[in-house]
Scaffold this active site. Structure first.
Site, PDB file in Angstrom:
ATOM      1  N   ASP A  19       8.303 103.846-107.184  1.00 45.35           N
ATOM      2  CA  ASP A  19       7.783 103.446-108.498  1.00 45.35           C
ATOM      3  C   ASP A  19       6.279 103.745-108.562  1.00 45.35           C
ATOM      4  OD1 ASP A  19      10.168 102.598-109.513  1.00 45.35           O
ATOM      5  OD2 ASP A  19       9.806 100.449-109.267  1.00 45.35           O
ATOM      6  N   GLU A  54      12.179 109.481-108.416  1.00 50.64           N
ATOM      7  CA  GLU A  54      13.055 110.165-107.445  1.00 50.64           C
ATOM      8  C   GLU A  54      12.277 111.196-106.627  1.00 50.64           C
ATOM      9  OE1 GLU A  54      16.025 109.196-106.834  1.00 50.64           O
ATOM     10  OE2 GLU A  54      16.304 107.876-108.556  1.00 50.64           O
TER      11      GLU A  54
HETATM   12 ZN   LIG Z   1      14.766 104.890-106.003  1.00 49.28          ZN
END
Ligand SMILES: [Zn+2]
Length: 413
Positions: free
Chosen positions: A359, A278
């Site tokens: 990611d 995030e």
């Molecule tokens: Zn995301």
């Protein structure tokens, strides 16, 4: 054929195409579950869980099918039989202030559509989610949520709408620009403060207690120069067993919220790896570019509205000889369907691309994130019985995140 009739034909055609395409895509997705699975899938679900995930998908597919048939029939009836024009007339008979007529008209539509969606919401929650063990919502909470949701959309939506209608009345030629600025200012406000203002009306939020998890999150955020103004734990378990976390705000008002269900199921490292993802959305500027992109879309909408809205044929297409802001805007958005479909595809494609970058950010900045993210994503899929085999067209249309197996494969690279 008159222009109004042509517009009406366009509206009906778009609704029918939208309905047919939606059902075909749903069907492709539903049929895709017979396709052989990759070996990675066996790592995620045991055979029982896999069978359950298919059953869950089918249950949701059937509800979607029924809902879309009913809503399309109602919508087409409303348009062809002139229900919108009739409602406008009924209100017009009792009130003379144009602004008030607009507000009441849209208010009635909001109430009717909320009431109309209640049976489906009820069935989804208390039959489907319940059957698969996800539901924790009580009937009392369901009713309270529905009432709060309705009051909030009226209390926030109607004043904003009245303001835009007023701008339209008073500043015909610069309506598109002032209207757009108003909506952009409102969405900026919601983006920064929306969660903080509205979420506590539905959930209890408490600071994440001192301890291993809090220290680990704070330490990671500090290492990334990512100042947090709040780190919350949310009582999501009162509605569902599904896991999630959210980020909100921008600039100095950044908030991280962790569902209590997520805290219960993920290890500290898995949670931090998810949060690092995030943080990646902020650091890679996804949050800001997506926000800017959505404002550009609003600008396109207002530009077109400024050009078309004064045409009385829009109201006429819905069966009214009295041109009005609300009927024109309704017809406008119905005609806008193809454009919004295309914008949706672009949005989703952007978003899926960003997910891989986030990611990667997690992997690059948090030691061991590759493994922790991998196991966290596996837990998240099992806990929500994710579809392992979605059809590529369904993904393009509906998925803001890459399918789980693609994401796992990418993490293994
Ligand atoms: Zn995301």
């Amino acid at each position: 054929m008159t222009t109004a009739e042509l517009l009406l034909l366009g509206i009906v055609t778009f609704i029918l195409i939208d309905f047919a395409a939606g059902r075909v895509i749903d069907y492709l997705n539903e049929s895709n579950k017979d396709k052989p699975l990759s070996p990675v899938a066996a790592e995620i679900y045991n055979p029982d869980e896999y069978a359950k995930s298919l059953e869950y998908g089918t249950a949701k597919y059937k509800v979607e099918m029924l809902t879309s048939v009913i809503s399309t029939v109602v919508m087409l009836s409303a348009i062809v039989l002139g229900w919108f024009a009739w409602l406008d007339e009924v209100i017009r008979d009792r009130f003379s202030n144009e602004l008030l007529i607009t507000v009441i008209f849209i208010g009635v539509l909001i109430i009717v559509s909320m009431l109309g969606s209640l049976p489906v919401g009820y069935y989804s929650t208390f039959v489907i989610e319940e059957k698969f063990g996800f539901n924790k919502t009580t009937k009392k909470l369901f009713v309270a949520d529905a009432i709060k949701g309705l009051v909030l959309s009226l209390a926030v939506g109607l004043p904003l709408l009245a303001l835009i209608a007023l701008v339209y009345q008073e500043l015909q030629s610069s309506f598109w620009l002032v209207g757009w600025l108003l909506v952009s200012a409102f969405s900026l406000f919601m983006f920064v403060f929306g969660t903080r203002i509205f979420l506590p009306m539905f959930n209890k939020l408490k600071p994440l207690p001192e301890g291993e998890l809090r220290s680990a999150v704070e330490e990671y955020c500090k290492s990334q120069g990512f100042p947090l103004s709040k780190l919350w734990e949310m009582d999501a378990s009162k509605r569902s067993t599904k896991l999630n976390a959210f980020f909100s705000g921008m600039g100095k008002v950044k908030i991280i919220g962790l569902y209590d269900t997520l805290i219960a199921k993920l290890t500290t490292q898995e949670t931090v790896a998810v949060l690092a993802h995030e943080v990646g959305h902020y650091k890679r500027k996804h949050v800001y570019t997506m926000f800017a992109f959505s404002n550009v879309q609003t600008l396109v909408i207002f530009g077109l509205m400024g050009w078309l809205l004064s045409n009385p044929n829009l109201s006429k297409a819905l069966g009214s000889d009295t041109p009005s802001f609300h009927l024109s805007i309704l017809a406008f958005f119905m005609l806008f369907t193809p454009v919004s479909t295309v914008l949706g595809l672009i949005n989703n494609s952007f978003s899926r691309h960003n997910e891989y970058q986030a990611d990667q950010y997690s992997i690059d900045t948090y030691p061991g994130a590759r493994e922790h993210m991998y196991s966290a994503l596996k837990k998240l899929s099992v806990e929500s019985l994710s579809n392992l085999n979605p059809h590529p067209v369904y993904v393009a249309v509906h998925y803001s995140h890459p399918p789980i197996l693609d994401r796992l494969a990418n993490l293994k690279k």
